[in-house]
Design an enzyme around this catalytic site. Structure first.
Site, PDB file in Angstrom:
ATOM      1  N   SER A   1      37.665  17.931 -22.667  1.00 23.83           N
ATOM      2  CA  SER A   1      37.962  18.821 -21.834  1.00 23.83           C
ATOM      3  C   SER A   1      38.136  18.683 -20.383  1.00 23.83           C
ATOM      4  O   SER A   1      39.136  19.177 -19.624  1.00 23.83           O
ATOM      5  CB  SER A   1      36.936  20.178 -21.708  1.00 23.83           C
ATOM      6  OG  SER A   1      35.651  19.802 -21.700  1.00 23.83           O
ATOM      7  N   TYR A   2      37.309  17.558 -19.904  1.00 22.49           N
ATOM      8  CA  TYR A   2      37.323  17.181 -18.545  1.00 22.49           C
ATOM      9  C   TYR A   2      38.672  16.355 -18.488  1.00 22.49           C
ATOM     10  O   TYR A   2      39.380  16.666 -17.373  1.00 22.49           O
ATOM     11  CB  TYR A   2      36.036  16.343 -18.121  1.00 22.49           C
ATOM     12  CG  TYR A   2      35.948  15.918 -16.693  1.00 22.49           C
ATOM     13  CD1 TYR A   2      35.526  16.711 -15.765  1.00 22.49           C
ATOM     14  CD2 TYR A   2      36.528  14.559 -16.323  1.00 22.49           C
ATOM     15  CE1 TYR A   2      35.609  16.375 -14.643  1.00 22.49           C
ATOM     16  CE2 TYR A   2      36.211  14.169 -15.253  1.00 22.49           C
ATOM     17  CZ  TYR A   2      35.992  14.992 -14.099  1.00 22.49           C
ATOM     18  OH  TYR A   2      35.865  14.295 -12.864  1.00 22.49           O
TER      19      TYR A   2
END
Length: 254
Positions: free
Chosen positions: A158-159
């Protein structure tokens, strides 16, 4: 090159994630160049705490605001408050979060929160303050991207997605707003010695492996990012649009 190109006297800068680490270093660099600061963070003290005191010691004003970037209502209220106090010349979208879990175990909830904070809220802030800048025919917007805007990383899908998205958003907004003399750029910090990276610094094996990869042979310091932000916020970067600037000691060039 005249040093006046870097003078930010009379400018009003909004910096998110301003309370500590890279954010506080950016705040101090901009204030040192003459800017007044609106510093935002989810846990910002009412008086701005240490970073607020540092800015005031430089003779500049510091307005402290709490904002939860995971909450769209909070983001909206933040924009309304800041705009109610006057125009913004510089926006530094620095705040962010990271969720660590292997991709097969990465929850949708973690994904949603990281993307909301790191990408969606950044767009909302850029859109809101960018509208005023476009109307005024001037302004500087700076995103804090990441080395993972260029690389995949491990256990942080996600990052990585959010920071890759910021790189694309930087270019997209620059394409639209450069004709209005609004500069949109990003900084991609390398391994910077902050409290966020303290566990890596304290691990002899990890720290050694990281330093072996960095041609400069050292961890970055907050001031390294602050200097890049000052450049991108100043008249010295007036012909720089849509750039994601790595400040990484040469990591990506290795």
């Amino acid at each position: 090159m005249s040093t006046n190109l870097f003078d930010l006297t009379g400018k009003r800068a909004v910096v998110t994630g301003a309370r500590r680490g890279i954010g506080s270093a950016i705040v101090e660099a901009l204030a040192g160049a003459g800017a007044d600061i609106v510093g935002a963070s989810a846990q910002m003290e009412t008086d701005g705490g240490a970073v607020g005191a540092s800015v005031r010691s430089l003779g500049r004003s510091f307005t402290a605001v709490q904002v939860d970037l995971a909450d769209r209502a909070s983001v909206g209220a933040f924009v309304e408050r800041v705009q109610g106090d006057g125009p913004v010349d510089i926006l530094v979208n620095n705040a962010g979060m990271i969720g660590r879990a292997p991709s097969l175990e990465h929850s949708v909830q973690m994904w949603d929160e990281v993307l909301e904070v790191n990408l969606t809220s950044q767009f909302h802030l850029a859109q809101a303050f960018g509208a005023q800048m476009v109307d005024a025919g001037r302004g500087k917007i700076i995103f804090t991207a990441s080395l993972l805007s260029f690389q995949g990383g491990l256990n942080v899908p996600s990052y990585t997605a959010s920071k890759s998205g910021l790189a694309g958003l930087t270019k997209a907004l620059a394409n639209e707003w450069a004709p209005h003399r609004v500069n949109v750029n990003a900084i991609a910090p390398g391994y910077i010695a902050t409290d966020n990276t303290q566990p890596l610094q304290d691990d002899p094996d990890r720290s050694s492996a990281i330093l072996d990869r960095i041609p400069a042979g050292r961890w970055g310091q907050g001031g390294d990012i602050g200097g890049a932000a000052m450049f991108l916020a100043s008249a010295a970067s007036d012909y720089v649009h849509g750039t994601v600037l790595p400040v990484d000691g040469g990591w990506l060039g290795r």
